[in-house]
Design a protein around this motif. Structure first.
Motif: not given
Length: 486
Positions: A135-164
């Motif tokens: 899971g994202l919280m268990l990843l470290d350093f560069d690998e965590h950074k890469m996974h978080r960059r990808i995942m941020q596309h699922a938590f943009t303001r537009d995505r959050l508006a759609g979830y709401t």
């Protein structure tokens, strides 16, 4: 269905938690506290000669189990007592090993900023990797950074508006059907609702209602297994239940993965499948499954805990409940969008104060990868470290009357949370700060807003909540409330 959930969950919790968290006479609690203080104080490790560093002082506690049962019984209260006795850096025994415990804004800042990269996520891996592998919280350093960059596309303001937009109808259809003729256990109603929301928003409705209870029990098993005393899959143990729960979740998400890959929907599952950085980085099937298991657990568990805590404090402070209700009623009957939710100022303060008084994730785990120090205290490599940001929420240097429910401490003219960058940390800090914190806040606001619009709730006279800290904090009795229709 509500009755089935209540019976199932209560039966599953009767073993250890019935002893550790059940209401007890004050004399019993005091005897327990005295017992927890009787162990001799020793050093965690001897600092290198000439380093000028101080040893970390603490005690192991009872043999083998250490202070784990003390924490389960008293939670943050136990941590605060240790903080007052030993200071911001101490150690204790748990899980058959020595654990350094770090609290207070300055010490927390040292670990979360991690300028020398001395602290890794291996602390979380020690506790929960078997159940929330990669899971994202268990990843470290560069690998965590890469996974978080990808995942941020699922938590943009537009995505959050759609979830709401998806959350509000589900909440509005559910809460009016909650029983009002008798007291209910609010925590379990909320847990079912937040899992339904996660199934809708995260899964796009994939998986029928017949899956819901099975998946709910799998998540409960995996979360509770993290603090198991017996850390092997022996029959009848929480660890074995967690292993089985993980297998159920893997099969569930793998079954629905092809449809999510082919989907152009607005759910999180599809978003993770389609998310790609400008450099072409994307998630493998295994990545998507691992992240979905962790994100769905984190989303519905922490949202349930936060909503439960806020509802409890609103019940014990009816003036604040009325104040928040007037703000919600003023918005009319239309379902709220993301902008309207952002403007519920009173409810925003209430939620922040509930998060302060009860952090849904009271401990954050790390492990040292090299010899290092915190505020001049020596920590050798390979030391398990438990940060306790929940303790920061009670440090009197930063909070006025910290044990008092006072949402106005977050008002613009006070903003006590701004007194130190690491004084208020319900979502963690540093590069691992919760990626779903805005989604979670919007979900909690939507639920409480609908509760305020339709009901006035009370708790039994003289009732005081006791939190079960076996894993994440939950009310040991489910929080009995009476929902009175407006």
């Amino acid at each position: 269905m509500v009755h089935i959930i209540e019976r199932t969950t209560q039966a599953a919790r009767q073993r250890l938690s019935s002893v550790l968290v059940a209401p007890a006479p004050r004399a019993v609690d005091e005897a327990w506290r005295r017992f927890s203080r009787r162990w001799p104080t020793t050093d965690l490790a001897t600092p290198p000669e000439g380093s000028g560093l101080r040893a970390v002082r603490g005690d192991y506690g009872p043999p083998v189990v250490g202070h784990l049962l003390d924490y389960i019984r008293f939670g943050t209260e136990f941590g605060r007592e240790r903080y007052d006795r030993y200071g911001p850096v101490t150690w204790m025994g748990a899980f058959g090993t020595r654990v350094a415990v770090v609290a207070g804004p300055e010490a927390t800042q040292r670990v979360f900023t991690n300028a020398d990269k001395a602290f890794s996520q291996a602390g979380w891996q020690f506790l929960i990797d078997r159940f929330f592998h990669r899971g994202l919280m268990l990843l470290d350093f560069d690998e965590h950074k890469m996974h978080r960059r990808i995942m941020q596309h699922a938590f943009t303001r537009d995505r959050l508006a759609g979830y709401t937009h998806q959350i509000s109808p589900r909440v509005r259809a559910t809460i009016p059907n909650w029983p009002t003729q008798r007291p209910v256990r609010l925590y379990w109603l909320l847990k079912r609702l937040t899992l339904d929301i996660a199934t809708q928003v995260f899964m796009g409705g994939r998986g029928g209602s017949t899956d819901t209870e099975r998946i709910n029990q799998a998540f409960v098993a995996t979360v509770r297994a993290a603090s198991a005393l017996v850390r092997a899959p022996l029959p009848g143990t929480r660890w074995r239940a967690g292993v089985r729960g993980r297998r159920v979740l893997e099969d569930y998400f793998a079954q629905h993965l092809p449809a999510a890959r082919a989907s152009t929907g607005e759910d999180l599952f599809a978003a993770l499948c389609q998310a790609t950085t400008p450099e072409g980085e994307h998630f493998s099937d295994d990545d998507v499954i691992n992240h979905m298991i962790f994100l769905m657990m984190a989303a519905h568990d922490t949202a349930t805990i936060t909503t439960t805590a806020a509802a409890y404090y609103l019940a014990t402070h009816p003036d604040w409940q009325d104040r928040a209700r007037q703000e919600s009623l003023a918005l009319g009957d239309a379902p709220l969008d993301i902008d309207a939710l952002d403007n519920l100022d009173t409810l925003d303060r209430v939620i922040k104060e509930a998060l302060r008084l009860l952090a849904p994730v009271p401990l954050v785990m790390r492990k040292t990868v090299t010899d290092t120090d915190i505020l001049g205290h020596y920590l050798p490599a390979d030391t398990l470290v438990a940060l306790a940001p929940a303790i920061n929420h009670y440090v009197p240097e930063y909070w006025t009357d910290p044990d008092t429910f006072d949402p106005d401490r977050f008002a613009p003219h006070r903003r006590e949370d701004h007194r130190h960058r690491f004084a208020w940390l319900p979502f963690g800090g540093g590069v691992h700060k919760c990626i779903g914190m805005h989604f979670g806040t919007l979900e909690v606001k939507t639920i409480l807003h609908e509760m305020l619009r339709t009901t006035h709730w009370t708790i039994p006279h003289g009732y005081h909540i006791r939190w079960d800290n076996t894993s994440l904090p939950v009310p040991s009795d489910g929080l009995p409330v009476h929902l009175n229709p407006l």
